[in-house]
Design a protein around this motif. Structure first.
Motif, mmCIF file in Angstrom:
data_model
loop_
_atom_site.group_PDB
_atom_site.id
_atom_site.type_symbol
_atom_site.label_atom_id
_atom_site.label_comp_id
_atom_site.label_asym_id
_atom_site.label_seq_id
_atom_site.Cartn_x
_atom_site.Cartn_y
_atom_site.Cartn_z
ATOM 1 N N ARG A 1 0.836 -1.206 0.000
ATOM 2 C CA ARG A 1 0.000 0.000 0.000
ATOM 3 C C ARG A 1 0.871 1.258 0.000
ATOM 4 N NH1 ARG A 1 -5.205 1.494 1.472
ATOM 5 N NH2 ARG A 1 -5.423 3.514 2.533
ATOM 6 N N ALA A 2 1.861 1.306 0.900
ATOM 7 C CA ALA A 2 2.731 2.476 0.981
ATOM 8 C C ALA A 2 3.583 2.618 -0.278
ATOM 9 C CB ALA A 2 3.620 2.379 2.215
ATOM 10 N N HIS B 1 1.356 3.785 -3.232
ATOM 11 C CA HIS B 1 1.000 5.193 -3.044
ATOM 12 C C HIS B 1 2.170 6.094 -3.430
ATOM 13 C CE1 HIS B 1 -2.589 4.659 -0.020
ATOM 14 N NE2 HIS B 1 -2.883 4.293 -1.262
ATOM 15 N N SER C 1 -3.356 5.141 -6.272
ATOM 16 C CA SER C 1 -4.237 5.264 -5.116
ATOM 17 C C SER C 1 -5.655 4.910 -5.550
ATOM 18 C CB SER C 1 -4.210 6.690 -4.546
ATOM 19 O OG SER C 1 -4.950 7.572 -5.360
ATOM 20 N N ARG D 1 -8.328 6.570 -4.916
ATOM 21 C CA ARG D 1 -9.199 7.742 -4.782
ATOM 22 C C ARG D 1 -10.207 7.791 -5.936
ATOM 23 N NH1 ARG D 1 -5.492 11.158 -4.761
ATOM 24 N NH2 ARG D 1 -5.138 11.133 -2.510
ATOM 25 N N THR E 1 -4.113 -1.858 -3.263
ATOM 26 C CA THR E 1 -3.622 -1.188 -2.052
ATOM 27 C C THR E 1 -4.434 -1.516 -0.806
ATOM 28 O OG1 THR E 1 -4.921 0.801 -2.566
ATOM 29 C CG2 THR E 1 -2.665 0.727 -3.392
ATOM 30 N N GLY F 1 -2.647 -5.032 -0.662
ATOM 31 C CA GLY F 1 -1.924 -3.895 -0.108
ATOM 32 C C GLY F 1 -1.127 -4.230 1.134
#
Length: 353
Positions: free
Chosen positions: A286-287, A290, A295, A297, A325, A331
């Protein structure tokens, strides 16, 4: 078994340690990964590579950062270790700018035969290229979990013993663990180490001895003369090792009992912290994604009014990114980033100008 390889101490009656049994079941003649005409990993389980082209795009972005950090060398390598059927490399090649693609030498390291129709630019290798021979990015997605390891289980007195297995999956306990394997347990999986039998005997605990993976990863990193090596896998850390191990089987998208007869994948989560060299960083997927611009979003609802087609496309991309993620799913995978040379340190935490 000390430093000896699989099969160094054959057992009678078809009993073998899980490391030897898995090696034969996955990579021997007619093995799960090597049998001719098989569907490859994508036919049995879904990795991040198969989940969305966004993943290949993220690897392409990371390769761009490595390229910039190295001063854009005349020849840039991308080594995909455990390449399956070449899906990741194909995706990255499609996502790269032409100028980078023109300098790129892609290598697929895979013990199965080269698939038909693969991009001719991809060099197919049964083994890693020579140590110190390449400059660029080495990427190993769900490779280390298929490097075979021995399994141990604590007996009624809490003493860790090697688990022996037959081809039908039947198990029994063998000799107590000693030597370098016992030392590895004491350092990296102490709950199942011999010392624990004295201070806190706990029968029935299981662990996987990760020394072969540590060695495999160290050898993979040495392929690079300069650049960045990345391993992505199911992982756990010393502070939260699972009490009963993680050995599992997969077939046709379902988890099944691990049976070392070539009929299923055999895998176990990776102690990435044990593999890590002194300059390595560890992140969650996930990190890492990103940091590479992926992402989940959702697009602004206003886009639906001005560009309905674009909104639907962006919504689908956001859904794929969310899957990649998701901290409870893909993720949560571990990313181990090991720079070779100072220029590629911190590429996902400080960026490259």
């Amino acid at each position: 078994m000390g430093d000896d390889g699989p099969g160094a101490r054959p057992e009678s009656g078809g009993w073998r340690g899980w490391r030897e049994a898995t090696e034969q079941a996955l990579y021997g003649p007619g093995g799960f990964y090597t049998r001719p005409g098989g569907p490859g990993p994508a036919g049995h389980f879904r990795t991040s590579v198969h989940a969305s082209p966004l993943y290949a795009g993220a690897v392409a972005s990371l390769l761009g950062r490595v390229d910039a950090a190295l001063g854009r060398p005349d020849e840039l390598a991308l080594i995909d270790v455990g390449a399956g059927r070449g899906e990741l490399l194909s995706g990255v090649l499609g996502a790269l700018p032409g100028e980078v693609g023109a300098r790129l030498r892609p290598y697929a390291v895979e013990r199965a035969a080269r698939p038909e129709g693969l991009d001719p630019r991809i060099e197919w290798c049964a083994e890693l290229p020579a140590p110190g021979s390449l400059t660029g990015l080495l990427f190993a997605n769900e490779w280390l979990d298929n490097v075979p390891v021995d399994v141990v289980e604590t007996d009624a007195d809490g003493v860790p013993r090697r688990v022996l297995v037959r081809a039908d999956g039947t198990e029994r306990l063998g000799e107590p663990v000693a030597g370098p394997d016992a030392e590895w347990l004491a350092r990296w999986w102490p709950e199942a180490a011999p010392e624990a039998a004295v201070t806190d005997p706990s029968p029935g605990l299981r662990a996987e001895i990760g020394r072969p993976r540590d060695a495999a990863w160290a050898r993979a990193v040495r392929t690079l003369r300069a650049g960045l090596a990345v391993a992505v896998d199911y992982a756990h850390r010393r502070a939260d090792r699972p009490l009963f191990g993680t050995l599992a089987g997969f077939r046709a998208g379902r988890e099944v009992r691990p049976v070392p007869d070539g009929s299923c994948d055999i895998t176990a989560h990776v102690a990435l912290d044990a593999c890590a060299g002194p300059g390595a960083e560890q992140l969650t997927q996930r990190a890492a994604l990103h940091a590479l611009g992926v992402s989940g979003r959702r697009p602004p609802l206003s886009l639906a009014g001005t560009d309905p087609t674009g909104y639907v496309r962006a919504l689908g991309s956001a859904g794929a990114a969310a899957e990649l993620t998701d901290p409870a799913g893909l993720g949560g995978f571990g990313w181990l980033l090991e720079p070779v040379g100072a220029s590629c340190a911190g590429l996902l935490t400080r960026g490259v100008a």
